[in-house]
Enzyme design. Structure first.
Site, PDB file in Angstrom:
ATOM      1  CE  LYS A  43      12.218  -3.726   2.870  1.00  0.00           C
ATOM      2  NZ  LYS A  43      12.367  -3.540   1.437  1.00  0.00           N
ATOM      3  CG  ASN A  44      12.009   0.241   1.988  1.00  0.00           C
ATOM      4  OD1 ASN A  44      12.608  -0.791   1.685  1.00  0.00           O
ATOM      5  ND2 ASN A  44      10.691   0.331   1.983  1.00  0.00           N
ATOM      6  CB  CYS A  64       8.127  -8.066  -2.686  1.00  0.00           C
ATOM      7  SG  CYS A  64       8.852  -8.416  -1.086  1.00  0.00           S
ATOM      8  NE  ARG A 104       8.186  -3.322  -6.497  1.00  0.00           N
ATOM      9  CZ  ARG A 104       8.856  -3.581  -5.376  1.00  0.00           C
ATOM     10  NH1 ARG A 104       9.097  -4.818  -5.023  1.00  0.00           N
ATOM     11  NH2 ARG A 104       9.276  -2.596  -4.617  1.00  0.00           N
ATOM     12  CG  ASP A 116       5.962  -0.799   2.212  1.00  0.00           C
ATOM     13  OD1 ASP A 116       5.567  -1.250   1.133  1.00  0.00           O
ATOM     14  OD2 ASP A 116       7.006  -0.135   2.336  1.00  0.00           O
ATOM     15  NE  ARG A 169      13.810  -9.447   0.083  1.00  0.00           N
ATOM     16  CZ  ARG A 169      13.055  -8.980  -0.874  1.00  0.00           C
ATOM     17  NH1 ARG A 169      12.252  -9.777  -1.507  1.00  0.00           N
ATOM     18  NH2 ARG A 169      13.101  -7.721  -1.214  1.00  0.00           N
TER      19      ARG A 169
HETATM   20  N1  EPU Z   1       6.496   3.106 -10.866  1.00  0.00           N
HETATM   21  C1  EPU Z   1       6.486   3.152 -12.234  1.00  0.00           C
HETATM   22  N2  EPU Z   1       7.675   3.366 -12.879  1.00  0.00           N
HETATM   23  C2  EPU Z   1       8.845   3.537 -12.201  1.00  0.00           C
HETATM   24  C3  EPU Z   1       8.841   3.508 -10.793  1.00  0.00           C
HETATM   25  C4  EPU Z   1       7.647   3.281 -10.127  1.00  0.00           C
HETATM   26  O1  EPU Z   1       5.453   3.011 -12.873  1.00  0.00           O
HETATM   27  O2  EPU Z   1       9.874   3.726 -12.852  1.00  0.00           O
HETATM   28  C5  EPU Z   1       5.242   2.884 -10.138  1.00  0.00           C
HETATM   29  C6  EPU Z   1       5.257   1.519  -9.420  1.00  0.00           C
HETATM   30  O3  EPU Z   1       4.896   0.455 -10.258  1.00  0.00           O
HETATM   31  C7  EPU Z   1       4.279   1.767  -8.304  1.00  0.00           C
HETATM   32  C8  EPU Z   1       4.507   3.245  -7.948  1.00  0.00           C
HETATM   33  O4  EPU Z   1       5.121   3.831  -9.109  1.00  0.00           O
HETATM   34  O5  EPU Z   1       2.980   1.604  -8.787  1.00  0.00           O
HETATM   35  C9  EPU Z   1       5.370   3.531  -6.739  1.00  0.00           C
HETATM   36  O6  EPU Z   1       6.551   2.771  -6.813  1.00  0.00           O
HETATM   37  P1  EPU Z   1       7.893   3.204  -6.106  1.00  0.00           P
HETATM   38  O7  EPU Z   1       8.906   3.459  -7.156  1.00  0.00           O
HETATM   39  O8  EPU Z   1       7.626   4.269  -5.096  1.00  0.00           O
HETATM   40  O9  EPU Z   1       8.275   1.887  -5.327  1.00  0.00           O
HETATM   41  P2  EPU Z   1       9.650   1.139  -5.287  1.00  0.00           P
HETATM   42  O10 EPU Z   1      10.790   2.085  -5.336  1.00  0.00           O
HETATM   43  O11 EPU Z   1       9.627  -0.007  -6.237  1.00  0.00           O
HETATM   44  C10 EPU Z   1       9.810   1.304  -2.673  1.00  0.00           C
HETATM   45  C11 EPU Z   1      10.038   0.341  -1.551  1.00  0.00           C
HETATM   46  C12 EPU Z   1       8.819  -0.532  -1.381  1.00  0.00           C
HETATM   47  C13 EPU Z   1       7.614   0.350  -1.080  1.00  0.00           C
HETATM   48  C14 EPU Z   1       7.450   1.398  -2.194  1.00  0.00           C
HETATM   49  C15 EPU Z   1       6.351   2.400  -1.898  1.00  0.00           C
HETATM   50  C16 EPU Z   1      12.410   0.020  -1.592  1.00  0.00           C
HETATM   51  C17 EPU Z   1      13.548  -0.843  -1.924  1.00  0.00           C
HETATM   52  N3  EPU Z   1      11.197  -0.449  -1.860  1.00  0.00           N
HETATM   53  O12 EPU Z   1       9.577   0.498  -3.824  1.00  0.00           O
HETATM   54  O13 EPU Z   1       9.072  -1.352  -0.260  1.00  0.00           O
HETATM   55  O14 EPU Z   1       6.456  -0.430  -1.042  1.00  0.00           O
HETATM   56  O15 EPU Z   1       8.691   2.124  -2.359  1.00  0.00           O
HETATM   57  O16 EPU Z   1       6.575   3.048  -0.699  1.00  0.00           O
HETATM   58  O17 EPU Z   1      12.581   1.110  -1.054  1.00  0.00           O
HETATM   59  C18 EPU Z   1       8.595  -3.132   1.176  1.00  0.00           C
HETATM   60  O18 EPU Z   1       9.359  -2.600   1.981  1.00  0.00           O
HETATM   61  O19 EPU Z   1       7.855  -4.118   1.466  1.00  0.00           O
HETATM   62  C19 EPU Z   1       8.539  -2.600  -0.177  1.00  0.00           C
HETATM   63  C20 EPU Z   1       7.993  -3.267  -1.188  1.00  0.00           C
END
Ligand code: EPU
Length: 417
Positions: free
Chosen positions: A22-23, A116, A121, A304, A396
């Site tokens: 998915k990701n 989610c 985030r 995850d 999803r």
């Molecule tokens: N963060 C910030 N600022 C930013 C970006 C991230 O503070 O601009 C913080 C977040 O709040 C969090 C940490 O950095 O505490 C890591 O967040 P990351 O950006 O890695 O997560 P994401 O891009 O929002 C993706 C996946 C998530 C998965 C996370 C971690 C996608 C679409 N989503 O989220 O997937 O949990 O990376 O591996 O790729 C899931 O599949 O259930 C899911 C939530």
């Protein structure tokens, strides 16, 4: 509204094939927009997050052809337009249109992404990164306008190795002049998969999979074809299902190294697990040992899989703990597990689980994707019939989850209520 009905107490035997990640897929689809040509993606999972992204692509003028798990994205008639909030808020990954459209057109207008509810985030790393490349970011309420006369390569340092920000900056930097270096980059397999697609399109990305990624800007990107990597979170979820109630449950078409932290944990807990080249076979052990777990960025134990692992820790004899270091609100499954019989206390980002537990079926609600997976796994070992609302969250991210589990012996149905 639909609900899932799960009859507990059946063991799982046979084979589950893992789908495309998915990701990874949710990043590869928006990345396609960087070309004016045609991108072919194979092993695309049939999940609702992909449907939402496809709607955005069609809105922007792309022509999509889908056949089974293959998707062709023809970008020859794409036009840059403001993406409506109604679609962008349906999922987190809509943020990848920011990097792709900014990179290609130097201008993007879109709204804060959805996804989610597992924490605040923020997307500040994404926006600060775009600014480092020379873009100006204007925020009007919930709307972001990001634009630049030209993008110029720069050094970008992330405080946290963010998956979304790493991929988004890779997308934006492909057309930036000169060299962009991302320091403390995320190292997940999907980051590598996106870099592979970009390179096949003609980009010059090196270092993906390590903490330092370099992107040398180019002026055109061509048509390309790529296969989506297997979903290691889906694979991990079914491997945990095997530890909970498997009787030679074989999870196939995965990359075992991608879930090495999970399989190490399962071995320490006492699981009966056999790891092959691209498959893992699991049988439920009689008893499990408790363990202290902490979620970390890849290659650490993935956030995850924290929720799906909770019911197994609750089966263990003794006190286990889970420390959630990535998202501040990822314990929404716990009140339901408590209702089903688990002894769990939560203090901030730490959950303490006292096992063993005999789970009882209840009516539960999936509040987010992985909470839903956790509740489904718990229902499989609970006494009685569990009903679960909120299945749209699960759909999803898990392709054909009902069918895959039914084919190995689970008793599940979906009912309209
Ligand atoms: N963060 C910030 N600022 C930013 C970006 C991230 O503070 O601009 C913080 C977040 O709040 C969090 C940490 O950095 O505490 C890591 O967040 P990351 O950006 O890695 O997560 P994401 O891009 O929002 C993706 C996946 C998530 C998965 C996370 C971690 C996608 C679409 N989503 O989220 O997937 O949990 O990376 O591996 O790729 C899931 O599949 O259930 C899911 C939530």
């Amino acid at each position: 509204m639909k609900q899932m009905i799960l009859e507990g107490g059946h063991s799982l035997s046979g084979v589950i094939e893992i789908s495309g990640s998915k990701n990874s897929a949710v990043a590869l689809v928006p990345a396609s927009l960087l070309t004016n040509g045609v991108i072919e993606l194979t092993n695309i999972p049939e999940i609702s997050d992909i449907e939402a992204l496809t709607e955005i692509l069609v809105f922007l003028g792309a022509e999509i052809t889908r056949e089974n798990n293959n998707m062709k994205i023809d970008c020859t008639k794409v036009k840059n337009k403001e993406i409506p909030e109604t679609i962008s808020k349906r999922l987190r990954a809509s943020y990848y249109f920011m990097g792709a459209l900014l990179g290609k057109y130097k201008h993007v207008e879109m709204y804060f992404p959805g996804g989610c509810s597992i924490g605040k985030r923020p997307i500040n790393f994404h926006l600060e990164g775009f600014e480092k490349l020379g873009a100006k970011v204007k925020v009007e309420g919930n709307k972001y306008i990001v634009e630049a006369d030209e993008l110029i390569g720069n050094d970008i340092y992330f405080n946290i190795a963010s998956v979304g920000a790493t991929i988004n900056l890779m997308l934006a930097a492909t057309y930036a002049k000169g060299i962009t270096t991302i320091h403390n980059a995320a190292r997940e397999p999907h980051v590598i998969n996106v870099a592979q697609l970009l390179n096949k399109m003609g980009a010059k990305v090196t270092g993906a999979g390590s903490s330092t990624i370099q992107i040398e800007g180019v002026t055109t990107l061509e048509s390309a074809k790529i296969e989506v990597v297997p979903d290691y979170i889906e694979a991990g979820t079914y491997v945990i299902a095997g530890a909970l109630c498997g009787d030679h449950l074989e999870v196939r078409n995965l990359v075992p190294e991608h879930i090495a932290t999970l399989t190490d944990i399962l071995k320490k807990m006492g699981a009966d697990i056999d790891i092959g080249e691209n498959k893992i076979c699991v049988t439920r052990a009689k008893t499990y040992k408790p363990l202290a777990i902490k979620t970390e960025v890849f290659p650490g134990f993935p956030t995850d899989l924290q929720q799906p692992l909770t019911p197994l820790l609750a089966l263990a004899h003794g006190i286990s703990t889970i420390e959630e270091s990535i998202f501040e609100n990822r314990f929404m499954h716990i009140p339901y597990l408590q209702e089903m019989g688990a002894k769990i206390t939560v203090d901030g980002r730490k959950a303490t689980i006292e096992g063993p537990t005999s789970f009882q079926a209840k009516h539960v609600v999936a509040t987010d994707l992985r909470a839903g997976a956790s509740l489904i796994l718990t229902a499989l070992i609970a006494e009685g019939t569990t009903t679960m609302e909120g299945i749209e969250h699960v759909l999803r991210g898990y392709e054909n989850i009902v069918l895959k589990l039914m084919q190995v012996g689970a008793k599940i149905s979906i009912q309209e209520i």
